[in-house]
Enzyme design. Structure first.
Site, PDB file in Angstrom:
ATOM      1  N   CYS A 117      -0.184   2.841   9.289  1.00 55.71           N
ATOM      2  CA  CYS A 117      -1.455   3.550   9.536  1.00 55.71           C
ATOM      3  C   CYS A 117      -1.544   4.132  10.943  1.00 55.71           C
ATOM      4  O   CYS A 117      -2.383   4.993  11.207  1.00 55.71           O
ATOM      5  CB  CYS A 117      -2.642   2.621   9.292  1.00 55.71           C
ATOM      6  N   HIS A 259      -9.295   5.385  13.287  1.00 54.16           N
ATOM      7  CA  HIS A 259      -8.627   5.225  11.989  1.00 54.16           C
ATOM      8  C   HIS A 259      -9.684   4.753  10.991  1.00 54.16           C
ATOM      9  O   HIS A 259     -10.493   3.876  11.290  1.00 54.16           O
ATOM     10  CB  HIS A 259      -7.516   4.184  12.147  1.00 54.16           C
ATOM     11  N   ASN A 289      -8.892   4.747   3.129  1.00 53.81           N
ATOM     12  CA  ASN A 289      -7.843   4.634   4.141  1.00 53.81           C
ATOM     13  C   ASN A 289      -6.652   5.515   3.737  1.00 53.81           C
ATOM     14  O   ASN A 289      -5.909   5.176   2.825  1.00 53.81           O
ATOM     15  CB  ASN A 289      -7.424   3.168   4.263  1.00 53.81           C
TER      16      ASN A 289
END
Ligand code: UT7
Length: 332
Positions: A117, A259, A289
């Protein structure tokens, strides 16, 4: 002595058409719209169509960034692409994007960066170093993922969280001047002792997961609660590190572009920065996500809707498997 720094001259993003809502998911696993929304802030995520690859998502986002920057794509001299769900084991998805953009004739380098990520933060930090070293002058930096392809659709602890998408920016070398717009600093970290908390259950070298007969090379597995705690800790530390490195006070920041993993993690970072949520770019509700794509999608959203304005100070941050985490301070 004069110094060269990168400036962001264009942003772009792309989300696949197909929506998968919390209500759809509640028909697939034992969960509910209410649980997902209150625990994560997510309402829906996008799923790439059959045959739609990470490089396709990345290419559309890149074209939008190129158009926004109003440049001839043939003048790009480096592509760095953050992904953990690339088209193939090799070649790098960045080289496929280079070809899809029709700009491979000049033979400039194009490569992928894997930091889960945090992939976009690592890609941005790499591109930043190339420009500062005088090794590139116009760089396409991308975060692109098809996380849906590594989801275990029977695991409610993970399949409700992730989605597909891509975001891109164009960086251009510029002469540093007082308060000029550009990337001020990037900060990246890895701590490789947390494999078991967030990983795929199989891989090229490790092979398929034991006793798992499903096709492919494994699925994303996560001990969500432990990852959550580590993410909050690491992101708290990295925002402090970024402010200290630049002698800044938190109230000098205009925007936090985090994020988009979980609204509760974002709120905790915002609280540490004493920032109201109206100064935090939130897109998680609409796409969940998207791993390495999440920060550039959020950045592009706030640039295009006019929230981010010239002269403002922006803090980007992300946390992901590895563990990896990173931040960037940018003057717009
Ligand atoms: O981007 C890379 C980094 N990744 C992240 O940052 C993700 C970090 N983790 C998270 O976002 C959260 O930990 C989750 C959203 C994954 C889980 O939320 P949580 O508040 O940490 O829940 P939990 O794992 O502690 O589980 C609480 C309860 C459990 O039930 P019991 O044992 O209390 O009866 C779970 O079984 O919630 C249950 N649960 C669910 N219930 C309904 C777990 N997933 C679900 C679900 N629907 N999808």
């Amino acid at each position: 002595m004069s110094q060269i720094i990168p400036k962001i001259i264009g942003t772009g993003s792309y989300l696949p058409e197909k929506r998968l809502t919390n209500i759809d998911l509640a028909k697939m696993v034992d969960t509910s719209d209410e649980w997902i929304f209150t625990r994560t802030g997510i309402q829906e995520r996008r799923i790439a169509a059959e045959g739609e690859l990470t490089s396709d998502l990345a290419t559309i986002a890149a074209k939008r960034a190129i158009e926004a920057a109003d440049i001839d794509p043939a003048t790009i001299d480096l592509i760095v692409l953050g992904t953990c769900s690339g088209d193939f084991t090799f070649p790098a998805t960045a080289t496929i994007v280079q070809d899809k953009l029709g700009i491979s004739a000049t033979k400039f380098p194009a490569f992928d960066v894997t930091a889960a990520c945090s992939g976009f933060m690592f890609a941005l930090s790499t591109a930043d170093a190339y420009i500062r070293a005088g090794m590139a002058s116009r760089v396409l930096v991308i975060g692109a993922e098809t996380m849906s392809r590594i989801m275990d659709w029977t695991d409610r602890g993970t399949c409700i969280l992730f989605g597909d998408g891509a975001g891109a920016i164009i960086l251009e070398a510029t002469q540093k001047e007082e308060n000029c717009s550009g990337v001020i600093s990037t900060h990246i970290h890895s701590e490789g002792s947390y494999l078991k908390l967030l990983q795929t259950s199989g891989g090229i070298s490790a092979g398929p997961p034991e006793g798992d007969n499903r096709p492919g090379l494994g699925f994303l597995t996560m001990q969500g609660n432990e990852v959550f705690k580590q993410a909050v800790k690491a992101l708290g530390q990295i925002v402090d590190e970024t402010l200290e490195a630049n002698n800044l006070k938190r109230e000098q920041l205009d925007w936090l572009v985090p994020h988009q993993a979980n609204i509760r993690i974002i709120k905790s970072t915002a609280k540490r920065l004493k920032m109201n949520l109206d100064r935090v770019v939130l897109t998680i509700e609409k796409h969940g996500n998207t791993s390495a794509a999440s920060v550039p999608i959020a950045l592009d959203t706030a640039v295009r809707d006019g929230r981010i304005q010239p002269g403002q100070l922006i803090l980007l941050e992300a946390f992901g498997g590895g563990f990896t985490w990173g931040s960037a301070l940018i003057r717009w």
